[in-house]
Design a protein around this motif. Structure first.
Motif, PDB file in Angstrom:
ATOM      1  N   HIS A  83       9.014 -35.825  17.080  1.00  0.00           N
ATOM      2  CA  HIS A  83       8.462 -37.112  17.518  1.00  0.00           C
ATOM      3  C   HIS A  83       7.869 -37.929  16.354  1.00  0.00           C
ATOM      4  O   HIS A  83       8.083 -39.144  16.256  1.00  0.00           O
ATOM      5  CB  HIS A  83       7.399 -36.837  18.579  1.00  0.00           C
ATOM      6  N   HIS A 111       8.368 -41.847  14.585  1.00  0.00           N
ATOM      7  CA  HIS A 111       7.359 -42.856  14.226  1.00  0.00           C
ATOM      8  C   HIS A 111       7.488 -43.267  12.754  1.00  0.00           C
ATOM      9  O   HIS A 111       7.334 -44.427  12.402  1.00  0.00           O
ATOM     10  CB  HIS A 111       5.953 -42.310  14.467  1.00  0.00           C
ATOM     11  N   ASP A 115       5.278 -45.393  21.656  1.00  0.00           N
ATOM     12  CA  ASP A 115       6.416 -44.508  21.908  1.00  0.00           C
ATOM     13  C   ASP A 115       7.649 -45.254  22.432  1.00  0.00           C
ATOM     14  O   ASP A 115       7.546 -46.080  23.337  1.00  0.00           O
ATOM     15  CB  ASP A 115       6.004 -43.405  22.891  1.00  0.00           C
TER      16      ASP A 115
END
Ligand code: KG4
Ligand code: ZN
Length: 336
Positions: free
Chosen positions: A111, A115, A295
């Motif tokens: 994840h 980013h 997100d």
């Protein structure tokens, strides 16, 4: 190369179609803030269930908006971790199902890697650069040597900056998610009203600590101050700390370019503070568009593309049975 990305690590069900790692054809996000709002935070079981309901609808919408069909997809990319295990499993199962049925490769993505590459949608990035990653779960500084090569230089010893925004918003009765609510309230406040400070972390000039600030906010509230003043003063000290550590790291490691990423990078006060510091110290400061700070699945598709491009023949892109969700996935699993 057309990549379909899936992100379900927390409370956003997101699917995106991205061409070649930079060209976003669609980026669909179903936020679940409405259900979690009443509990003041994300309820994992409710998040998983909502992901299951949302996934087919969001996936169809992402394909439709991109003007492509499932058969056009060359690569699938999905968040493997870190995040809520049940929530991650929904995205992973959907991705495996589609990749398996279409006999296409599937890239598991960290994840935070997503980013860290998200600013590429809006800017040509210079490598190496310094990335300040500020999200709900993480606050760290990374040396980024390339689209799949990154090393952590510093991190928080306790709470993440986004977590501090969320907890303080709750204390101030400002609702969930806390970051945008605190930023709105702070606009009406005097940022010098409450003299909040953040002490240096012992043994490190770069690591962060935000948990003491929560206690300070709780104490300050006992004197019945204006909520807007507390919000503004809290936001000032968080911005100043993030900026100071980032500038210090840039000087120490001789970086000329700074990327701010993650949900808190959507904060206007932090952007303004970092821009001012950049001008003062001769640093270029960039950040993703707001929709790519919080997100989203476009960043997951991009990270998956860069990983796959390194070695398209790697058998792990086809190892569907060996692929599991990992709630505490270290970033080292992807960086080289
Ligand atoms: O990156 P993200 O969407 O999810 C994680 O990976 O954690 O970040 C969410 C965090 C939340 O804590 C939220 O309050 C914070 O980012 N956030 C903000 C703003 N928008 C989102 N914090 C400060 N100001 C904002 N405008
Ligand atoms: Zn995130």
């Amino acid at each position: 190369m057309l990549v379909l990305g899936i992100e379900t690590s927390c409370d956003e069900t997101a699917v995106a179609v991205v061409r070649g790692g930079v060209n976003v054809l669609s980026n669909v996000i179903a936020s679940q803030h409405d259900i979690h709002q009443q509990y003041g935070g994300v309820v994992p079981e409710l998040a998983s269930r909502r992901h299951v309901e949302n996934m087919p609808v969001i996936a169809r919408e992402a394909l439709g908006r991109a003007g492509v069909t499932l058969n056009d997809i060359d690569l699938f990319a999905v968040t493997r971790g870190p995040g809520l295990l049940g929530a991650l499993l929904v995205g992973l199962s959907a991705a495996k199902g589609m990749a398996w049925a279409l006999k296409k490769p599937l890239a598991p993505v960290h994840h935070l890697h997503g980013h860290i590459v998200a600013a590429r949608f809006n800017h040509e990035l210079v490598y190496p650069h310094l990335c300040l990653l500020v999200s709900g779960g993480h606050t760290s500084l990374y040396k980024v040597d390339g689209p799949v090569t990154m090393t952590e230089l510093a991190s928080t010893r306790d709470d993440a900056a986004g977590e501090a925004f969320d907890k303080v918003a709750k204390m101030l009765g400002l609702g969930f998610p806390g970051g945008p609510a605190v930023e709105r309230a702070a606009k009406e406040g005097d940022e010098k009203a409450v003299p909040f400070t953040i002490p240096r972390v012992k043994g490190s000039a770069l690591d962060f600590s935000f948990s003491g600030l929560k206690t300070a906010v709780r104490e300050a509230m006992k004197k019945n101050p204006r909520v807007a003043d507390v919000a503004a003063s809290f936001q000032r000290v968080v911005t100043n700390t993030l900026v100071a550590h980032t500038v210090r790291a840039a000087a120490q490691f001789d970086f000329k370019e700074i990327v701010i990423a993650g949900g808190v990078a959507a904060n206007g006060h932090l952007r303004a503070g970092m821009t001012r510091a950049g001008e003062e110290h001769g640093l270029r400061v960039v950040w993703p568009a707001p929709v790519y700070c919080t997100d989203n699945a476009a960043m997951i598709a991009a990270a998956g593309y860069f990983l796959y491009r390194e070695n398209p023949d790697d058998p792990r892109w086809r190892d569907f049975n060996g692929l599991d969700a990992v709630a505490n996935l270290p970033l080292e699993t992807i960086a080289r």
